[in-house]
Motif scaffolding. Structure first.
Motif, PDB file in Angstrom:
ATOM      1  N   GLU A  54     -70.204   0.022  -7.054  1.00 49.08           N
ATOM      2  CA  GLU A  54     -70.184   0.281  -5.836  1.00 49.08           C
ATOM      3  C   GLU A  54     -69.348   1.567  -6.740  1.00 49.08           C
ATOM      4  OE1 GLU A  54     -67.096  -1.866  -3.029  1.00 49.08           O
ATOM      5  OE2 GLU A  54     -68.867  -2.430  -2.396  1.00 49.08           O
ATOM      6  N   ILE A  55     -69.720   2.569  -5.583  1.00 49.04           N
ATOM      7  CA  ILE A  55     -69.874   4.239  -6.174  1.00 49.04           C
ATOM      8  C   ILE A  55     -68.662   4.870  -4.496  1.00 49.04           C
ATOM      9  CG2 ILE A  55     -70.614   6.181  -6.369  1.00 49.04           C
ATOM     10  CD1 ILE A  55     -72.745   4.885  -7.687  1.00 49.04           C
ATOM     11  N   ARG A  56     -67.703   5.511  -4.948  1.00 49.20           N
ATOM     12  CA  ARG A  56     -67.694   5.729  -3.060  1.00 49.20           C
ATOM     13  C   ARG A  56     -67.343   7.816  -3.309  1.00 49.20           C
ATOM     14  NH1 ARG A  56     -64.096   2.276  -5.366  1.00 49.20           N
ATOM     15  NH2 ARG A  56     -62.993   3.545  -6.493  1.00 49.20           N
ATOM     16  N   LEU A  57     -67.985   7.820  -1.901  1.00 46.62           N
ATOM     17  CA  LEU A  57     -68.780   9.443  -2.114  1.00 46.62           C
ATOM     18  C   LEU A  57     -68.252   9.514  -0.903  1.00 46.62           C
ATOM     19  CD1 LEU A  57     -72.656   8.435  -2.790  1.00 46.62           C
ATOM     20  CD2 LEU A  57     -71.104   9.054  -4.291  1.00 46.62           C
ATOM     21  N   THR A  58     -68.147  11.210  -0.761  1.00 44.16           N
ATOM     22  CA  THR A  58     -67.858  11.748   0.627  1.00 44.16           C
ATOM     23  C   THR A  58     -68.943  12.477   1.131  1.00 44.16           C
ATOM     24  OG1 THR A  58     -64.986  11.929   0.044  1.00 44.16           O
ATOM     25  CG2 THR A  58     -65.906  13.616   1.437  1.00 44.16           C
ATOM     26  N   CYS A  59     -69.017  12.557   2.429  1.00 41.57           N
ATOM     27  CA  CYS A  59     -70.194  13.417   2.676  1.00 41.57           C
ATOM     28  C   CYS A  59     -70.020  14.803   2.949  1.00 41.57           C
ATOM     29  CB  CYS A  59     -70.847  13.030   4.481  1.00 41.57           C
ATOM     30  SG  CYS A  59     -71.842  14.144   5.543  1.00 41.57           S
ATOM     31  N   ALA A  60     -70.408  15.513   2.463  1.00 41.50           N
ATOM     32  CA  ALA A  60     -70.247  16.824   1.632  1.00 41.50           C
ATOM     33  C   ALA A  60     -70.123  17.793   3.225  1.00 41.50           C
ATOM     34  CB  ALA A  60     -71.035  17.880   0.735  1.00 41.50           C
ATOM     35  N   PRO A  61     -71.430  17.529   4.233  1.00 44.32           N
ATOM     36  CA  PRO A  61     -71.820  18.200   5.420  1.00 44.32           C
ATOM     37  C   PRO A  61     -70.132  17.618   6.041  1.00 44.32           C
ATOM     38  CG  PRO A  61     -73.713  18.028   4.990  1.00 44.32           C
ATOM     39  CD  PRO A  61     -72.705  16.797   4.257  1.00 44.32           C
ATOM     40  N   ALA A  62     -69.590  16.757   6.439  1.00 47.62           N
ATOM     41  CA  ALA A  62     -69.079  15.959   7.524  1.00 47.62           C
ATOM     42  C   ALA A  62     -67.804  15.310   7.168  1.00 47.62           C
ATOM     43  CB  ALA A  62     -70.004  14.990   8.609  1.00 47.62           C
ATOM     44  N   GLY A  63     -67.728  15.356   5.671  1.00 47.93           N
ATOM     45  CA  GLY A  63     -66.554  14.986   5.149  1.00 47.93           C
ATOM     46  C   GLY A  63     -66.163  13.177   5.639  1.00 47.93           C
ATOM     47  N   HIS A  64     -67.432  12.360   6.041  1.00 49.35           N
ATOM     48  CA  HIS A  64     -66.943  10.692   6.357  1.00 49.35           C
ATOM     49  C   HIS A  64     -67.250  10.542   4.789  1.00 49.35           C
ATOM     50  CE1 HIS A  64     -69.904  12.057   9.767  1.00 49.35           C
ATOM     51  NE2 HIS A  64     -68.651  11.721  10.252  1.00 49.35           N
ATOM     52  N   ARG A  65     -66.134   9.061   4.858  1.00 51.15           N
ATOM     53  CA  ARG A  65     -66.353   8.688   3.485  1.00 51.15           C
ATOM     54  C   ARG A  65     -67.268   7.112   3.747  1.00 51.15           C
ATOM     55  NH1 ARG A  65     -59.926  10.047   2.195  1.00 51.15           N
ATOM     56  NH2 ARG A  65     -60.298  12.096   1.802  1.00 51.15           N
ATOM     57  N   TYR A  66     -67.881   7.058   2.171  1.00 50.12           N
ATOM     58  CA  TYR A  66     -68.151   5.676   2.108  1.00 50.12           C
ATOM     59  C   TYR A  66     -69.453   4.791   1.076  1.00 50.12           C
ATOM     60  CZ  TYR A  66     -72.270   9.101   1.524  1.00 50.12           C
ATOM     61  OH  TYR A  66     -73.457  10.258   0.849  1.00 50.12           O
ATOM     62  N   THR A  67     -69.649   4.010   0.903  1.00 52.20           N
ATOM     63  CA  THR A  67     -69.168   3.362  -0.105  1.00 52.20           C
ATOM     64  C   THR A  67     -71.199   3.144  -0.418  1.00 52.20           C
ATOM     65  OG1 THR A  67     -67.496   2.102  -0.771  1.00 52.20           O
ATOM     66  CG2 THR A  67     -68.933   1.272  -1.689  1.00 52.20           C
ATOM     67  N   VAL A  68     -72.107   3.152  -1.353  1.00 52.28           N
ATOM     68  CA  VAL A  68     -72.915   2.867  -1.929  1.00 52.28           C
ATOM     69  C   VAL A  68     -73.041   2.256  -3.093  1.00 52.28           C
ATOM     70  CG1 VAL A  68     -74.195   4.626  -0.664  1.00 52.28           C
ATOM     71  CG2 VAL A  68     -73.015   5.505  -2.582  1.00 52.28           C
ATOM     72  N   THR A  69     -74.338   1.724  -3.353  1.00 49.57           N
ATOM     73  CA  THR A  69     -74.861   2.260  -5.409  1.00 49.57           C
ATOM     74  C   THR A  69     -75.854   2.322  -5.490  1.00 49.57           C
ATOM     75  OG1 THR A  69     -76.820  -0.087  -3.925  1.00 49.57           O
ATOM     76  CG2 THR A  69     -74.461  -1.075  -4.694  1.00 49.57           C
ATOM     77  N   SER A  70     -75.557   2.682  -6.697  1.00 49.60           N
ATOM     78  CA  SER A  70     -77.107   3.818  -7.020  1.00 49.60           C
ATOM     79  C   SER A  70     -78.317   2.752  -6.472  1.00 49.60           C
ATOM     80  CB  SER A  70     -77.404   3.573  -8.609  1.00 49.60           C
ATOM     81  OG  SER A  70     -77.618   2.146  -9.025  1.00 49.60           O
ATOM     82  N   ALA A  71     -78.719   2.250  -5.244  1.00 47.25           N
ATOM     83  CA  ALA A  71     -80.394   1.835  -5.199  1.00 47.25           C
ATOM     84  C   ALA A  71     -80.244   2.716  -3.772  1.00 47.25           C
ATOM     85  CB  ALA A  71     -79.773   0.753  -4.959  1.00 47.25           C
ATOM     86  N   ALA A  72     -78.598   3.249  -3.837  1.00 44.69           N
ATOM     87  CA  ALA A  72     -79.139   4.050  -2.110  1.00 44.69           C
ATOM     88  C   ALA A  72     -79.077   6.264  -2.583  1.00 44.69           C
ATOM     89  CB  ALA A  72     -77.714   3.703  -1.372  1.00 44.69           C
ATOM     90  N   PHE A  73     -78.935   6.554  -4.165  1.00 43.28           N
ATOM     91  CA  PHE A  73     -79.949   7.753  -4.271  1.00 43.28           C
ATOM     92  C   PHE A  73     -81.456   7.808  -4.113  1.00 43.28           C
ATOM     93  CE2 PHE A  73     -76.204   7.325  -7.711  1.00 43.28           C
ATOM     94  CZ  PHE A  73     -75.618   7.611  -7.348  1.00 43.28           C
ATOM     95  N   PHE A  74     -81.429   9.254  -3.637  1.00 46.22           N
ATOM     96  CA  PHE A  74     -82.636   9.474  -3.023  1.00 46.22           C
ATOM     97  C   PHE A  74     -83.637   9.588  -4.714  1.00 46.22           C
ATOM     98  CE2 PHE A  74     -81.279   8.734   0.895  1.00 46.22           C
ATOM     99  CZ  PHE A  74     -82.520   8.963   2.122  1.00 46.22           C
ATOM    100  N   ALA A  75     -84.624   9.610  -4.467  1.00 40.52           N
ATOM    101  CA  ALA A  75     -85.776  10.216  -5.572  1.00 40.52           C
ATOM    102  C   ALA A  75     -85.536  11.597  -5.128  1.00 40.52           C
ATOM    103  CB  ALA A  75     -87.348   9.217  -5.024  1.00 40.52           C
ATOM    104  N   ARG A  76     -85.621  12.392  -6.407  1.00 38.09           N
ATOM    105  CA  ARG A  76     -85.717  13.841  -6.173  1.00 38.09           C
ATOM    106  C   ARG A  76     -87.753  14.217  -6.497  1.00 38.09           C
ATOM    107  NH1 ARG A  76     -81.929  16.074 -10.499  1.00 38.09           N
ATOM    108  NH2 ARG A  76     -82.684  15.026 -11.816  1.00 38.09           N
ATOM    109  N   ASP A  77     -87.834  14.246  -4.753  1.00 36.68           N
ATOM    110  CA  ASP A  77     -89.982  13.986  -4.863  1.00 36.68           C
ATOM    111  C   ASP A  77     -90.124  15.435  -4.202  1.00 36.68           C
ATOM    112  OD1 ASP A  77     -88.361  14.280  -2.239  1.00 36.68           O
ATOM    113  OD2 ASP A  77     -89.879  11.978  -2.117  1.00 36.68           O
ATOM    114  N   ALA A  78     -89.101  16.279  -4.626  1.00 40.63           N
ATOM    115  CA  ALA A  78     -89.973  17.830  -4.073  1.00 40.63           C
ATOM    116  C   ALA A  78     -88.883  18.810  -4.424  1.00 40.63           C
ATOM    117  CB  ALA A  78     -88.871  17.914  -2.113  1.00 40.63           C
ATOM    118  N   VAL A  79     -89.659  19.858  -4.930  1.00 42.80           N
ATOM    119  CA  VAL A  79     -89.021  21.215  -5.303  1.00 42.80           C
ATOM    120  C   VAL A  79     -88.643  22.158  -4.210  1.00 42.80           C
ATOM    121  CG1 VAL A  79     -89.715  22.883  -7.112  1.00 42.80           C
ATOM    122  CG2 VAL A  79     -90.568  20.350  -7.046  1.00 42.80           C
ATOM    123  N   ARG A  80     -87.406  22.819  -4.813  1.00 44.54           N
ATOM    124  CA  ARG A  80     -87.097  23.477  -4.162  1.00 44.54           C
ATOM    125  C   ARG A  80     -86.070  24.964  -4.882  1.00 44.54           C
ATOM    126  NH1 ARG A  80     -85.258  26.579   0.221  1.00 44.54           N
ATOM    127  NH2 ARG A  80     -83.327  27.148   0.673  1.00 44.54           N
TER     128      ARG A  80
END
Length: 147
Positions: A54-80
């Motif tokens: 488990e990895i504990r994260l904080t939502c940057a836009p809203a400050g919410h705290r939550y727990t995920v696993t690395s499976a929840a990481f989104f693929a970087r499939d676009a370019v900016r």
């Protein structure tokens, strides 16, 4: 996944640890897809990030705290391309991202998904403004006031 495995390019690794400005997840509370504002994760005996649990994260836009696993990481499939004048870095990010962070200058900026839907853009803006209003209210409370 090994401790420093980037999950197929889902994030950048610096000194054996994920650069969490390049790790994107969906906050389970508000639904915003963005880079984490903060992260707490275990280390291996060698000092590298151990992303097998488990990895504990904080939502940057809203400050919410939550727990995920690395499976929840989104693929970087676009370019900016960074919006900051003088930076212009082109970087990978999820196509579904509401907010992205330039890995060079660290500017937080609208993600590719916000350009697709005006209602979504208004929602994310409202989430962020509500969070900032809450922070301001907390800063104006008398010291020690739990409300």
């Amino acid at each position: 996944m090994s401790p420093v495995d980037d999950g197929g390019g889902r994030f950048d690794v610096v000194d054996g640890r994920p650069d969490f400005d390049t790790v994107y997840t969906r906050c389970p509370t508000c639904g915003v897809v963005a880079a984490a504002g903060s992260a707490d994760y275990p280390l291996t005996a060698g000092g590298d990030a151990d992303l097998s649990g488990e990895i504990r994260l904080t939502c940057a836009p809203a400050g919410h705290r939550y727990t995920v696993t690395s499976a929840a990481f989104f693929a970087r499939d676009a370019v900016r391309t960074c919006a900051r004048p003088g930076c212009g870095t082109t970087f990978a990010c999820p196509a579904e991202a509401d907010e992205v962070v330039c890995p060079t200058c660290r500017l937080y900026q609208p993600g590719p998904f916000l350009h697709a839907d005006d209602r979504r853009r208004d929602y994310v803006r409202r989430v962020h403004h509500d969070y900032l209003d809450d922070v301001r209210a907390r800063l104006h409370r008398p010291y020690g006031d739990p409300q």
